[in-house]
Design an enzyme around this catalytic site. Structure first.
Site, PDB file in Angstrom:
ATOM      1  N   GLU A  11       2.546  -5.193   9.296  1.00 60.43           N
ATOM      2  CA  GLU A  11       2.525  -3.766   8.720  1.00 60.43           C
ATOM      3  C   GLU A  11       4.040  -3.035   9.306  1.00 60.43           C
ATOM      4  O   GLU A  11       5.044  -2.497   9.200  1.00 60.43           O
ATOM      5  CB  GLU A  11       1.674  -3.063   8.529  1.00 60.43           C
ATOM      6  N   CYS A  29      -4.427   5.797   7.859  1.00 54.04           N
ATOM      7  CA  CYS A  29      -4.975   6.290   6.272  1.00 54.04           C
ATOM      8  C   CYS A  29      -6.301   6.768   6.658  1.00 54.04           C
ATOM      9  O   CYS A  29      -6.856   6.679   7.270  1.00 54.04           O
ATOM     10  CB  CYS A  29      -4.710   5.082   5.658  1.00 54.04           C
ATOM     11  N   CYS A  44       0.843  -1.684   0.282  1.00 57.03           N
ATOM     12  CA  CYS A  44      -0.153  -0.090   0.101  1.00 57.03           C
ATOM     13  C   CYS A  44       0.440   1.139   0.019  1.00 57.03           C
ATOM     14  O   CYS A  44       1.966   1.526   0.566  1.00 57.03           O
ATOM     15  CB  CYS A  44      -0.436  -0.233   1.009  1.00 57.03           C
ATOM     16  N   SER A  98      -8.454  -9.105  11.456  1.00 57.56           N
ATOM     17  CA  SER A  98      -7.776  -8.296  10.826  1.00 57.56           C
ATOM     18  C   SER A  98      -7.855  -7.657  11.899  1.00 57.56           C
ATOM     19  O   SER A  98      -9.135  -6.328  12.519  1.00 57.56           O
ATOM     20  CB  SER A  98      -8.754  -7.734   9.413  1.00 57.56           C
TER      21      SER A  98
END
Length: 301
Positions: A137, A200, A107, A229
């Site tokens: 991440e 984000c 991303c 998630s």
């Protein structure tokens, strides 16, 4: 289920980064119909996306507790796709040394954070990175240097020389409320620290939409998404903070078979890595009580 009022909390469906990652994987298969293709970790945090990719003969290598660098030992040939979560530069180097063909689905917002952190490290700063331990991440950033400190809670804030240059940033999918809390705690200890909020836009707008449900007399918040998630968990946590009496997480319609809701106000939200196909099936089920046929091909179509 009868006479329920359904509030579809917008936006729904994949964010831009997830959509791009899936498009890359599909295009790689189209361009290389007979090649072995392996994704280094889950492309995005959704089990049904993984199953849909398997349907395209794209394998996912994922082992809890192993870093992306360690996972790469299990891929010896063909094409490797790096996930939307970003990777450490050493992973690139190792993949190239193994002779693998690399496609990067990172991303752009994650890459942006990596570049900012590396710049601050090059300038001599110490970096406080707010994120989740072992999240891919976060791993791609807190492994950049021994001068990057992972912060999950207030107790993780290190005690350093007051003259130390401190730069503070965060994982893109964290709770905006948690980030604000930790920013204030760090600022109290390091008033001269530089702060850079990297939550984000796709994450922020979904969280703000759930928080805006406060005092709207919502009986149930239904969060559609994979239980692994971070997006899903943060939306559920914010729903609880908003005072919604019942917060339910569901991957598919099957997770709702024991729910018997009648005359309820039900708000339905979903994480940025949740296929709209799965959310739409759940919305239809809550409205009608009927289950539509399931097609794995439609999850990423």
């Amino acid at each position: 289920m009868k006479n329920n009022t359904i509030i579809e909390v917008m936006p729904q469906g994949f964010c831009g980064g997830v959509m791009k990652a899936i498009q890359i994987a599909r295009q790689v298969r189209t361009d290389h119909p007979n090649e072995k293709i392996t994704i280094l970790g889950n492309l995005v945090h959704n089990r049904y996306v993984k199953l849909a990719l398997e349907h395209l003969r794209i394998e996912t290598i994922e082992r809890p507790g192993l870093t992306r660098l360690e996972l790469l030992d299990q891929i010896d040939s063909g094409i490797v796709i790096f996930t939307a979560h970003g990777v450490h530069p050493d992973v690139y180097a190792k993949a190239e040394a193994k002779g693998l063909t690399v496609f990067d689905a990172s991303c752009r917002f994650v890459v942006q954070t990596q570049k900012i952190v590396q710049k601050k490290l090059d300038e001599g700063a110490v970096v406080f990175y707010i994120g989740k331990n072992h999240h891919p991440e976060a791993e791609s950033i807190y492994t950049l240097s021994e001068r990057v400190f992972l912060i999950e809670k207030e107790e993780d804030i290190p005690v350093l020389n007051k003259e130390t240059s401190v730069f503070v940033t965060n994982q893109t999918t964290m709770s905006t409320l948690d980030i604000d809390h930790l920013f204030k705690a760090i600022e109290k200890k390091y008033p001269d620290a530089e702060f850079n909020n990297e939550v984000c836009g796709a994450t922020r707008v979904r969280q703000e939409a759930v928080l805006a449900l406060k005092d709207k007399q919502i009986d149930v918040l239904l969060v559609v998404g994979d239980p692994t998630s971070n997006n899903t968990e943060q939306l559920a946590a914010i729903g609880r903070m908003a005072g919604i009496p019942a917060v339910v997480k569901a991957e598919t319609v099957n997770d709702l078979k024991d729910c018997d809701w009648n005359e309820k106000r039900i708000a339905i939200t979903s994480g940025a890595s949740t296929p709209k196909y799965l959310t739409s099936q759940i919305i239809d089920y809550v409205k009608t009580g009927r289950t539509a046929p399931f097609s794995i091909e439609d999850v990423i179509s």
